[in-house]
Motif scaffolding. Structure first.
Motif, PDB file in Angstrom:
ATOM      1  N   HIS A  75       3.386  10.147  -7.285  1.00 37.36           N
ATOM      2  CA  HIS A  75       4.444  10.386  -8.418  1.00 37.36           C
ATOM      3  C   HIS A  75       3.699  10.544  -9.957  1.00 37.36           C
ATOM      4  CE1 HIS A  75       8.138  10.750 -10.465  1.00 37.36           C
ATOM      5  NE2 HIS A  75       7.832   9.795 -11.155  1.00 37.36           N
ATOM      6  N   TRP A  76       2.945   9.770 -10.123  1.00 40.39           N
ATOM      7  CA  TRP A  76       1.989   9.617 -11.594  1.00 40.39           C
ATOM      8  C   TRP A  76       1.169  10.908 -11.476  1.00 40.39           C
ATOM      9  CZ3 TRP A  76       2.032   7.485 -16.011  1.00 40.39           C
ATOM     10  CH2 TRP A  76       0.902   7.663 -16.605  1.00 40.39           C
ATOM     11  N   LEU A  77       0.563  11.626 -10.374  1.00 42.73           N
ATOM     12  CA  LEU A  77      -0.211  12.595 -10.440  1.00 42.73           C
ATOM     13  C   LEU A  77       0.678  13.807 -10.370  1.00 42.73           C
ATOM     14  CD1 LEU A  77      -3.070  11.934  -7.513  1.00 42.73           C
ATOM     15  CD2 LEU A  77      -3.076  11.871  -9.982  1.00 42.73           C
ATOM     16  N   ARG A  78       1.691  13.840  -9.969  1.00 41.84           N
ATOM     17  CA  ARG A  78       2.692  15.042 -10.366  1.00 41.84           C
ATOM     18  C   ARG A  78       3.473  15.113 -11.462  1.00 41.84           C
ATOM     19  NH1 ARG A  78       5.971  18.378  -6.160  1.00 41.84           N
ATOM     20  NH2 ARG A  78       7.326  19.590  -7.532  1.00 41.84           N
ATOM     21  N   TYR A  79       3.840  13.777 -12.028  1.00 36.37           N
ATOM     22  CA  TYR A  79       4.774  14.055 -13.213  1.00 36.37           C
ATOM     23  C   TYR A  79       4.054  13.377 -14.466  1.00 36.37           C
ATOM     24  CZ  TYR A  79       8.549  15.293  -9.785  1.00 36.37           C
ATOM     25  OH  TYR A  79       9.226  15.890  -8.846  1.00 36.37           O
ATOM     26  N   ALA A  80       3.359  12.702 -14.052  1.00 39.03           N
ATOM     27  CA  ALA A  80       2.151  12.158 -15.306  1.00 39.03           C
ATOM     28  C   ALA A  80       3.303  10.894 -15.854  1.00 39.03           C
ATOM     29  CB  ALA A  80       1.648  12.935 -16.141  1.00 39.03           C
ATOM     30  N   THR A  81       4.350  10.300 -15.434  1.00 42.96           N
ATOM     31  CA  THR A  81       5.035   9.407 -15.825  1.00 42.96           C
ATOM     32  C   THR A  81       5.465   8.268 -14.850  1.00 42.96           C
ATOM     33  OG1 THR A  81       6.851   8.908 -17.396  1.00 42.96           O
ATOM     34  CG2 THR A  81       7.153  10.690 -15.715  1.00 42.96           C
ATOM     35  N   LEU A  82       5.733   7.066 -15.131  1.00 44.08           N
ATOM     36  CA  LEU A  82       6.592   6.406 -14.427  1.00 44.08           C
ATOM     37  C   LEU A  82       7.694   5.422 -15.320  1.00 44.08           C
ATOM     38  CD1 LEU A  82       3.645   4.503 -12.184  1.00 44.08           C
ATOM     39  CD2 LEU A  82       5.518   5.963 -11.428  1.00 44.08           C
ATOM     40  N   GLY A  83       8.783   5.436 -14.756  1.00 43.12           N
ATOM     41  CA  GLY A  83       9.752   4.754 -15.552  1.00 43.12           C
ATOM     42  C   GLY A  83      10.509   3.640 -14.912  1.00 43.12           C
ATOM     43  N   GLY A 110       0.783  -1.330   0.007  1.00 40.28           N
ATOM     44  CA  GLY A 110       0.046  -0.015   0.091  1.00 40.28           C
ATOM     45  C   GLY A 110       0.925   1.249   0.147  1.00 40.28           C
ATOM     46  N   ALA A 111       1.839   1.132   0.847  1.00 42.20           N
ATOM     47  CA  ALA A 111       2.824   2.435   0.928  1.00 42.20           C
ATOM     48  C   ALA A 111       3.516   2.628  -0.473  1.00 42.20           C
ATOM     49  CB  ALA A 111       3.905   2.235   1.899  1.00 42.20           C
ATOM     50  N   VAL A 112       3.991   1.541  -1.384  1.00 37.76           N
ATOM     51  CA  VAL A 112       4.573   1.901  -2.379  1.00 37.76           C
ATOM     52  C   VAL A 112       3.479   2.205  -3.506  1.00 37.76           C
ATOM     53  CG1 VAL A 112       5.750   0.345  -4.260  1.00 37.76           C
ATOM     54  CG2 VAL A 112       6.602   0.178  -2.041  1.00 37.76           C
ATOM     55  N   LEU A 113       2.393   1.425  -3.461  1.00 39.27           N
ATOM     56  CA  LEU A 113       1.342   2.162  -4.305  1.00 39.27           C
ATOM     57  C   LEU A 113       1.025   3.396  -4.290  1.00 39.27           C
ATOM     58  CD1 LEU A 113      -0.588   1.132  -6.610  1.00 39.27           C
ATOM     59  CD2 LEU A 113      -2.218   0.675  -4.761  1.00 39.27           C
ATOM     60  N   PHE A 114       0.627   4.061  -2.954  1.00 36.28           N
ATOM     61  CA  PHE A 114       0.433   5.319  -2.690  1.00 36.28           C
ATOM     62  C   PHE A 114       1.721   6.241  -3.124  1.00 36.28           C
ATOM     63  CE2 PHE A 114       0.830   8.929   0.212  1.00 36.28           C
ATOM     64  CZ  PHE A 114      -0.431   9.778  -0.233  1.00 36.28           C
ATOM     65  N   LEU A 115       2.965   6.101  -2.917  1.00 37.06           N
ATOM     66  CA  LEU A 115       3.894   6.889  -3.477  1.00 37.06           C
ATOM     67  C   LEU A 115       4.002   6.923  -5.105  1.00 37.06           C
ATOM     68  CD1 LEU A 115       6.691   5.873  -0.788  1.00 37.06           C
ATOM     69  CD2 LEU A 115       5.359   8.172  -1.154  1.00 37.06           C
ATOM     70  N   ASN A 116       3.840   5.624  -5.701  1.00 38.11           N
ATOM     71  CA  ASN A 116       3.652   5.809  -7.275  1.00 38.11           C
ATOM     72  C   ASN A 116       2.611   6.322  -7.752  1.00 38.11           C
ATOM     73  OD1 ASN A 116       5.989   4.358  -7.729  1.00 38.11           O
ATOM     74  ND2 ASN A 116       4.882   2.275  -7.333  1.00 38.11           N
ATOM     75  N   VAL A 117       1.470   6.487  -7.074  1.00 35.73           N
ATOM     76  CA  VAL A 117       0.389   7.130  -7.636  1.00 35.73           C
ATOM     77  C   VAL A 117       0.452   8.506  -7.342  1.00 35.73           C
ATOM     78  CG1 VAL A 117      -2.134   7.787  -7.014  1.00 35.73           C
ATOM     79  CG2 VAL A 117      -1.388   5.433  -7.152  1.00 35.73           C
TER      80      VAL A 117
END
Length: 82
Positions: free
Chosen positions: A34-42, A25-32
């Motif tokens: 990040h996605w909302l701020r930068y609109a990308t995941l690499g 849950g913590a990792v998912l929250f942080l990735n979400v």
């Protein structure tokens, strides 16, 4: 050597049982976030998530070890009182 290996297995099992969903849950929250701020995941984000999971797992295993030691000490105290 066998007792050390079985201790690691017990610690890992207890840590995953008690903290596994919290870790994910913590990792998912942080990735979400990040996605909302930068609109990308690499790939770098995936690597960072893996490192975060490993750190969280290490801390959870330390907490599990402390819990087992406290239970062992309490058990020894009860036996000494008899």
């Amino acid at each position: 050597m066998l007792s050390r290996t079985s201790l690691l297995v017990v610690l890992l099992g207890g840590a995953m049982r008690r903290h596994g969903w919290g870790m994910l849950g913590a990792v998912l929250f942080l990735n979400v976030m990040h996605w909302l701020r930068y609109a990308t995941l690499g790939w770098r984000d995936a690597r960072d998530s893996l490192f975060l999971l490993l750190i969280y797992l290490g801390l959870a295993m330390l907490l599990e070890y402390k819990r087992l030691r406290d239970a062992e000490e309490a058990s020894a105290a009860v036996e000494d009182g008899r």
